[in-house]
Design an enzyme around this catalytic site. Structure first.
Site, short mmCIF file in Angstrom:
data_model
loop_
_atom_site.label_atom_id
_atom_site.label_comp_id
_atom_site.label_asym_id
_atom_site.label_seq_id
_atom_site.Cartn_x
_atom_site.Cartn_y
_atom_site.Cartn_z
N CYS A 2 0.82 -1.22 0.00
CA CYS A 2 0.00 0.00 0.00
C CYS A 2 0.85 1.27 0.00
O CYS A 2 0.35 2.35 -0.32
CB CYS A 2 -0.95 0.01 1.19
N HIS A 29 -3.44 7.11 2.42
CA HIS A 29 -3.84 5.82 1.85
C HIS A 29 -5.17 5.44 2.47
O HIS A 29 -5.40 5.66 3.65
CB HIS A 29 -2.76 4.77 2.17
N ASN A 66 -10.08 -0.37 -0.23
CA ASN A 66 -8.62 -0.24 -0.21
C ASN A 66 -8.07 -0.73 -1.55
O ASN A 66 -8.14 -1.92 -1.85
CB ASN A 66 -8.08 -1.08 0.96
N1 COA Z 1 -18.21 -8.96 8.99
C1 COA Z 1 -18.61 -9.21 10.25
N2 COA Z 1 -17.77 -9.52 11.25
C2 COA Z 1 -16.46 -9.59 10.95
C3 COA Z 1 -15.98 -9.33 9.65
C4 COA Z 1 -16.90 -9.01 8.66
N3 COA Z 1 -16.54 -8.75 7.39
N4 COA Z 1 -14.63 -9.46 9.66
C5 COA Z 1 -14.27 -9.78 10.90
N5 COA Z 1 -15.39 -9.87 11.69
C6 COA Z 1 -15.48 -10.18 13.10
C7 COA Z 1 -14.29 -10.98 13.59
O1 COA Z 1 -14.46 -12.36 13.34
C8 COA Z 1 -14.31 -10.66 15.06
O2 COA Z 1 -15.28 -11.45 15.68
P1 COA Z 1 -15.04 -12.05 17.17
O3 COA Z 1 -14.90 -10.86 18.05
O4 COA Z 1 -16.24 -12.86 17.39
O5 COA Z 1 -13.76 -12.84 17.06
C9 COA Z 1 -14.80 -9.21 15.11
O6 COA Z 1 -15.44 -8.98 13.85
C10 COA Z 1 -13.69 -8.20 15.30
O7 COA Z 1 -12.63 -8.51 14.38
P2 COA Z 1 -11.35 -7.63 14.29
O8 COA Z 1 -10.44 -8.18 13.25
O9 COA Z 1 -10.77 -7.43 15.66
O10 COA Z 1 -12.01 -6.27 13.77
P3 COA Z 1 -11.38 -4.86 13.63
O11 COA Z 1 -12.17 -3.89 14.37
O12 COA Z 1 -9.89 -4.86 13.84
O13 COA Z 1 -11.62 -4.54 12.07
C11 COA Z 1 -10.33 -4.53 10.04
C12 COA Z 1 -11.03 -5.38 11.09
C13 COA Z 1 -9.65 -5.43 9.06
C14 COA Z 1 -11.38 -3.69 9.38
C15 COA Z 1 -9.30 -3.61 10.73
O14 COA Z 1 -8.54 -4.36 11.63
C16 COA Z 1 -8.36 -2.93 9.79
O15 COA Z 1 -8.74 -2.07 9.01
N6 COA Z 1 -7.07 -3.26 9.86
C17 COA Z 1 -6.00 -2.53 9.20
C18 COA Z 1 -5.98 -2.67 7.74
C19 COA Z 1 -4.78 -1.97 7.21
O16 COA Z 1 -4.47 -0.87 7.58
N7 COA Z 1 -4.05 -2.61 6.37
C20 COA Z 1 -2.83 -2.01 5.92
C21 COA Z 1 -2.89 -1.63 4.53
S1 COA Z 1 -3.44 -2.97 3.53
#
Ligand code: COA
Length: 326
Positions: A113, A253, A283
């Site tokens: 990214c 980004h 993204n």
């Molecule tokens: N729909 C519903 N629930 C979902 C889901 C979806 N699409 N994806 C994950 N979950 C659930 C998980 O299973 C988890 O459930 P649990 O609590 O029962 O285990 C819960 O939601 C929380 O998951 P988590 O991964 O902790 O969520 P989050 O708040 O961190 O959000 C992202 C997930 C990916 C959106 C977030 O972590 C993110 O944006 N990360 C950074 C991405 C990034 O910057 N990448 C770098 C550039 S590529």
């Protein structure tokens, strides 16, 4: 002083829109969860017959037209991508062929990214050194081909698109003022595509185990991103002797709306000084910043003399920033 200046921008987004509602029929998710946790409402998906260089070509053609530059004046093409047409040759070489840019050398940059800022920084160095005059820098991705459409934790995040800028040598106070590139390979496993390289060549097993798709430890990545980007933007402003209030536009980004807001709030910036289009495109990795920049240019949000800060964070891990005086 010899500087690299952005002469023009262009972008290309596939027409096909994939909404959160459609995704919720494919995996166990909901529009509410995706919007609340990421800020994404929809993303674009490239047609089956398109490759990454096709999107790069459309974006580049628009940038060339906007600059009124002849293709023969370009001496270097850099494409930032993690979803190139093939692992070899480079997507930049395919783009060079499509553009018929006979006078240009062409190569890809892989910094996930952060790829666009890495490519911009590379072009900037070549221009400032006097070795190249006009450089085409593109961020282009078809991430939908590397997305596991059975994995709800990643498939809701990514989209396809391309953005391009034409850089030209220029003497004066405007242009790219500074670029800052960082990596930490110790954290390589936070975002990866495990199979298809020399460590784990493609095989029937790797395909069955879905190892050719993007894997991400989202929550860990999120925490590192927020912390790292906060210090990165502060350092970039300090380096240029600027205070946050002097910043006219932040072009981050587009990985997660909450990350973007956290960075803006660390700087005390109101959101009207931040370009956000993650709601429409998700993204798009290396393409997100040049697409957002092109939208800001086309909508008249940028004026001569503006200070514009670009920042990104991604796989590698890599993170990067650039300060531009327009
Ligand atoms: N729909 C519903 N629930 C979902 C889901 C979806 N699409 N994806 C994950 N979950 C659930 C998980 O299973 C988890 O459930 P649990 O609590 O029962 O285990 C819960 O939601 C929380 O998951 P988590 O991964 O902790 O969520 P989050 O708040 O961190 O959000 C992202 C997930 C990916 C959106 C977030 O972590 C993110 O944006 N990360 C950074 C991405 C990034 O910057 N990448 C770098 C550039 S590529």
């Amino acid at each position: 002083m010899l500087r690299a200046k952005i002469l023009s921008t262009g972008s290309s987004l596939p027409q096909r829109v994939l909404t959160n509602t459609e995704l919720s029929q494919m995996v166990d998710t909901s529009n509410e969860w995706i919007v609340e946790r990421t800020g994404i409402s929809e993303r674009r998906i490239a047609d089956k017959d398109k490759a990454t260089s096709d999107l790069a070509y459309e974006a580049s053609k628009r940038a060339l037209k906007a600059a009124g530059m002849k293709v023969s004046d370009i001496s270097m093409i850099i494409v930032a991508t993690i979803s190139g047409d093939m692992s070899m040759p480079s997507t930049a070489c395919f783009l060079q062929k499509r553009l018929n840019a006979k006078n240009a050398c062409a190569f890809d940059v892989n910094a996930a990214c952060s790829g666009f800022i890495y490519a911009l920084s590379t072009a900037n160095a070549f221009i400032r050194s006097g070795l190249h005059k006009n450089v085409l820098v593109v961020g282009a991705e078809i991430l939908s081909r590397f997305t596991d459409w059975q994995d709800r934790s990643t498939c809701v995040l990514f989209g396809d698109g391309a953005g391009a800028v034409l850089l030209g040598a220029h003497r004066g106070k405007s242009g790219i003022l500074s670029t800052h590139l960082y990596s930490d390979g110790n954290l390589w496993d936070l975002i990866q595509v495990p199979a298809g390289g020399s460590r784990m060549p493609a095989s029937k097993d790797t395909v069955e185990e879905r190892l050719h798709f993007i894997k991400m430890k989202g929550n860990e990545t999120f925490k590192v991103a927020v912390k790292t980007l906060g210090s990165l933007v502060e350092m970039t402003l300090r380096h240029n002797g600027l205070s946050p209030s002097q910043l006219d536009l932040l072009i981050p980004h587009q990985a997660n709306h909450r990350i973007i807001q956290a960075v803006a709030s660390r700087l005390g910036l109101s959101m009207d000084k931040v370009v956000v289009n993650i709601n429409k495109y998700g993204n798009t990795s290396a393409a997100s910043i040049p697409i957002a920049l092109d939208e800001a240019v086309c909508s008249g949000r940028i004026k001569k003399g503006d200070y514009i800060l670009l920042e990104s964070f991604g796989g590698g891990l890599t993170w990067a920033s650039a300060m531009i005086k327009w």
